[in-house]
Design an enzyme around this catalytic site. Structure first.
Site, short mmCIF file in Angstrom:
data_model
loop_
_atom_site.label_atom_id
_atom_site.label_comp_id
_atom_site.label_asym_id
_atom_site.label_seq_id
_atom_site.Cartn_x
_atom_site.Cartn_y
_atom_site.Cartn_z
N LYS A 142 0.86 -1.20 0.00
CA LYS A 142 0.00 0.00 0.00
C LYS A 142 0.88 1.24 0.00
CE LYS A 142 0.68 1.68 4.32
NZ LYS A 142 1.57 2.82 4.47
N ASP A 196 -2.48 -1.44 9.95
CA ASP A 196 -2.69 -1.43 8.49
C ASP A 196 -3.34 -2.72 7.98
OD1 ASP A 196 -1.52 1.04 8.29
OD2 ASP A 196 0.45 0.27 7.68
#
Ligand code: C5P
Length: 287
Positions: free
Chosen positions: A8, A135
């Site tokens: 990401k 995350d």
């Protein structure tokens, strides 16, 4: 069962408030990119749980210190199963880079375990994910999301098309220290941090509504004072701009840098240039 574990990046990342539990409330727009690890999971029910993990291309712990190992273990405990699990990770995402590589491997492991056993709901996976790391919930769902709280309060956004270069030097940054540095600089007595990211956020969101990235709007509060801890960040950014990047921004708490290019060819040329200078660099797209 093989799952892609995508890296990401953050198109926007601000730290808003220090919480009583030691974490911070953040506000971030996360985006999965095509750079990915491959996580292969095989699992069969057995009398006693045994988790065996191996990693290609990187040296990582092969026990409970590995997030993917913990993900498999927590899945089995929550599902009330004992099993023989074998996890093989092909590592392509740089480690400790701000790209959520470890979180993504953990998320891919949870998804694979649930494909095999089908015992848990997505909400349960998200809950386990947050226990593994801030995350992990985003890595479970992927795409483009506004993420708040620790990152687990998510709303889906349109995915913009982008040609990217993900690059990193030899510097590494500890995430807790990166948060502490921001506290030192921006924390006020009411527990809030004023980093000045609000205008950038509005601009980014107005573009994303149309599926576009407004390059002037990219913002990452962790870039503040980064030259003191990771000199490679500004060097890589300068090389990216020199090779035609429309913008370049650090990802997460760093020190990886993402360059945004007009097309695939210019991004690939920039990646080659950075590789020739000794940096890790990879072309990627948004996914
Ligand atoms: O959740 P994760 O394991 O990635 O967090 C690592 C550390 O980073 C936490 O222990 C905390 O010190 C810091 N952190 C934070 N606020 C967040 C995420 C992480 O303070 N939202």
């Amino acid at each position: 069962m093989t799952e892609n574990a995508y890296a990401k990046i953050n198109l926007f990342l601000d730290v808003l408030r220090k919480r009583d539990d030691g974490f911070h409330d953040i506000k971030t727009v996360m985006q999965t990119v095509s750079l990915c690890d491959k996580v292969d999971v095989t699992a069969t029910p057995s009398e006693k749980t045994n988790i065996d993990i191996s990693v290609h291309n990187a040296s990582l712990p092969l026990n409970k210190d590995n997030l993917a190992y913990r993900a498999a273990d927590m899945y089995l405990n929550e599902a009330g199963i004992t099993a023989d699990v074998k996890i093989v990770i092909e590592k392509n995402i740089p480690i400790a880079a701000g790209l959520a590589g470890g979180s993504s491997d953990a998320a891919a492991t949870l998804r694979a375990m649930n494909c095999i056993f089908g015992k848990l709901t997505m909400n349960k996976l998200l809950e386990i994910g947050l226990r593994l790391g801030s995350d992990v919930p985003f890595c479970l769902v992927e795409g483009t999301r506004l993420c708040e709280g620790r990152g687990e309060i998510m709303s889906e956004l349109k995915t913009p098309v982008a040609h990217l270069v993900v690059a990193i030097g030899d510097d590494r940054i500890s995430t807790p220290l990166a948060f502490a540095r921001l506290d030192d600089e921006f924390l006020s007595e009411d527990g809030k941090l004023q980093t000045g990211g609000d205008a950038a956020f509005s601009l980014l969101m107005s573009g994303l509504d149309k599926g576009e990235i407004v390059y002037d709007s990219l913002f990452n509060a962790f870039e503040f004072g980064i030259d003191k801890t990771a000199k490679s960040v500004s060097k890589i950014k300068a090389e990216m701009i020199f090779k035609g990047a429309l913008a370049a921004l650090m990802s997460g708490s760093g020190p990886s840098v993402v360059g945004f290019f007009a097309d695939k060819l210019s991004a690939e040329n920039a990646a080659k240039h950075l590789l020739s200078l000794g940096y890790f660099a990879a072309y990627a797209t948004t996914v």
